[in-house]
Scaffold this active site. Structure first.
Site, mmCIF file in Angstrom:
data_model
loop_
_atom_site.group_PDB
_atom_site.id
_atom_site.type_symbol
_atom_site.label_atom_id
_atom_site.label_comp_id
_atom_site.label_asym_id
_atom_site.label_seq_id
_atom_site.Cartn_x
_atom_site.Cartn_y
_atom_site.Cartn_z
ATOM 1 N N ARG A 60 0.849 -1.203 0.000
ATOM 2 C CA ARG A 60 0.000 0.000 0.000
ATOM 3 C C ARG A 60 0.884 1.253 0.000
ATOM 4 O O ARG A 60 0.600 2.229 -0.680
ATOM 5 C CB ARG A 60 -0.965 0.017 1.189
ATOM 6 N N TYR A 112 -16.343 16.461 -15.447
ATOM 7 C CA TYR A 112 -16.736 15.053 -15.554
ATOM 8 C C TYR A 112 -17.823 14.724 -14.511
ATOM 9 O O TYR A 112 -17.731 15.145 -13.354
ATOM 10 C CB TYR A 112 -15.498 14.175 -15.339
ATOM 11 N N ASP A 184 -7.803 18.065 -14.832
ATOM 12 C CA ASP A 184 -8.079 16.720 -15.343
ATOM 13 C C ASP A 184 -7.657 16.700 -16.814
ATOM 14 O O ASP A 184 -8.305 17.320 -17.657
ATOM 15 C CB ASP A 184 -9.583 16.428 -15.174
ATOM 16 N N LYS A 209 -8.710 5.676 -19.872
ATOM 17 C CA LYS A 209 -9.023 6.147 -21.220
ATOM 18 C C LYS A 209 -7.779 6.055 -22.115
ATOM 19 O O LYS A 209 -7.269 4.984 -22.312
ATOM 20 C CB LYS A 209 -9.594 7.565 -21.138
HETATM 21 C C1 LIG Z 1 -13.581 8.583 -17.117
HETATM 22 C C2 LIG Z 1 -13.202 9.910 -16.594
HETATM 23 C C3 LIG Z 1 -12.945 10.114 -15.233
HETATM 24 C C4 LIG Z 1 -13.128 9.038 -14.193
HETATM 25 O O1 LIG Z 1 -12.211 8.010 -14.352
HETATM 26 P P1 LIG Z 1 -12.482 6.475 -13.915
HETATM 27 O O2 LIG Z 1 -11.229 5.805 -14.312
HETATM 28 O O3 LIG Z 1 -13.698 6.024 -14.674
HETATM 29 O O4 LIG Z 1 -12.732 6.492 -12.452
HETATM 30 C C5 LIG Z 1 -12.530 11.374 -14.828
HETATM 31 N N1 LIG Z 1 -12.397 12.381 -15.710
HETATM 32 C C6 LIG Z 1 -12.636 12.227 -17.023
HETATM 33 C C7 LIG Z 1 -12.462 13.392 -17.940
HETATM 34 C C8 LIG Z 1 -13.052 10.987 -17.511
HETATM 35 O O5 LIG Z 1 -13.314 10.846 -18.817
#
Ligand SMILES: *Cc1c(COP(=O)(O)O)cnc(C)c1O
Length: 392
Positions: A60, A112, A184, A209
């Site tokens: 961890r 998001y 982000d 992604k």
């Molecule tokens: C998918 C996404 C998230 C969240 O990510 P997870 O891996 O699904 O928890 C956050 N920000 C953006 C822009 C996303 O497309």
């Protein structure tokens, strides 16, 4: 000690992004010379000498496979230290816990959906207050400042209408007010956009992604621009236990090595798709930062090296959108984006289903809006498929 620190800086020349993706410093196993970092499937580590504890003592707190990934993303984003989490939301949640009861954060209005949910159903209960503003309007951002404001959270281009925030302008203003800036960077990836170079303090990713790129790993990443924030994030990651496992860390690194090759291909295709959609009589509006008339395209071009691979478009109404979704034969019809396969999603009923219809309309997330994440298929096949779906 991280592998990044162990590298001999004299051994490797200063390299460009494509080279860094392959030779990031921990790409070879130190002990055997193996061509990839081993998956250290261990929860704990033997203390050979009780007075000299091992570098990692419990997974961890630190695991060599995860460490290699964390060093990797830090190199790509140009930060001091990276952190890997169980999902994008785990990364974002952990970062928001830098703040305390009584603090206020300014957040991009079309953030998001999961981040919106975190702020409005969890963090609000803890007394962390947020104001959502249209970040294309700098005056609105400034007007949202309160005496207890501690941070600004950006997402650009935003989802799904790809609105552009001026990263440098907001980061400079935030610095003058002692605010932490978070961004982000999921849609752009460090290949197209490096927010730390523009003054941002913490970069976040859903690595699920484009970074992972194969729709087979759920993961999140964070990168800190300075040591103070890095120490605080490390304490939170360890304290909350929101870490990424070693198998996923390995899979993610495997995917990331081809990031540039994938992004280049998908972006080229996305440009072609956007131009084609723009000329299609069945399409009422196309959102893509590469289109000549996309609002604030100049701002995007100032801060990013490319336009990404997500194209949103409006087919007029819900019936037509549903018809397209049922007729397409190539893309996955699903939530998510950024994979080798194209993914077509329907924001009104998927990612933004929880949003009140009038708020959706106001933000352009109409019942006719579709979002196409362009994968690695032949673009002419994707266009022919979408053409038959649009024409019925
Ligand atoms: C998918 C996404 C998230 C969240 O990510 P997870 O891996 O699904 O928890 C956050 N920000 C953006 C822009 C996303 O497309």
């Amino acid at each position: 000690m991280s592998n990044q620190q162990e590298r001999d800086p004299n051994k490797k020349p200063e390299t460009r992004f494509a080279t860094k993706l392959i030779h990031f410093g921990s790409e070879i196993d130190e002990h055997t010379g193996a061509s990839s970092v081993p998956i250290y499937q261990a929860s704990t580590f033997h203390h050979h000498d009780i007075f000299n504890p091992p570098v990692h003592d419990y997974s961890r707190s630190g695991n060599p496979t995860r460490q290699a990934l964390e060093d990797y993303i830090a190199v790509l984003e140009g930060g001091v230290r990276g952190f890997a989490f169980a999902s994008g939301m785990a990364a974002i949640s952990t970062a928001f816990l830098l703040f305390s009861t009584g603090d206020h954060v300014i957040v991009t209005e079309d953030v998001y959906g999961g981040t919106y949910r975190l702020l409005t159903t969890v963090l609000n209960r803890l007394g962390i207050d947020s104001t959502f503003v249209d970040m294309t309007d700098f005056a609105a951002v400034r007007a949202a400042l309160k005496p207890n404001t501690k941070a600004v959270f950006m997402e650009t281009p935003s989802n799904p209408t790809l609105k552009i925030t001026d990263i440098g302008e907001i980061a400079a203003w935030a610095k003058r007010h002692d605010l932490i800036t978070l961004l982000d960077n999921t849609f752009m990836t460090p290949y197209h956009q490096r927010p730390i170079e523009l003054g941002v303090d913490i970069v976040l990713h859903s690595a699920t992604k484009f970074l992972g790129g194969h729709s087979d790993v759920l993961a999140g990443l964070a990168v800190a621009a300075d040591d103070g924030l890095a120490r605080r994030l490390k304490q939170l990651q360890n304290g909350l236990g929101t870490v990424l496992g070693s198998q996923e860390s390995w899979l993610l690194m495997r995917g990331m090595k081809t990031l540039q090759a994938r992004m280049e291909h998908s972006e080229r295709s996305a440009r072609k798709l956007a131009e084609w959609l723009n000329a299609h009589p069945a399409v009422t509006h196309v959102y893509f930062p590469g289109l000549a008339d996309h609002p604030r395209r100049d701002v995007h071009e100032k801060q990013s090296k490319g336009y990404g691979a997500v194209v949103s478009f409006d087919v007029g109404d819900g019936e037509r959108a549903k018809a397209v979704l049922s007729r397409v034969k190539i893309p996955l019809v699903a939530v998510s984006l950024g994979a080798v396969e194209s993914i077509l999603s329907y924001p009104a009923m998927m990612s933004h289903a929880a949003m009140p219809p009038e708020v959706r309309q106001e933000r352009g997330i109409t019942d006719g809006l579709l979002r196409y994440s362009v994968g690695l298929e032949d673009i002419d096949d994707l266009i022919a498929d979408l053409d038959q779906a649009l024409n019925g």
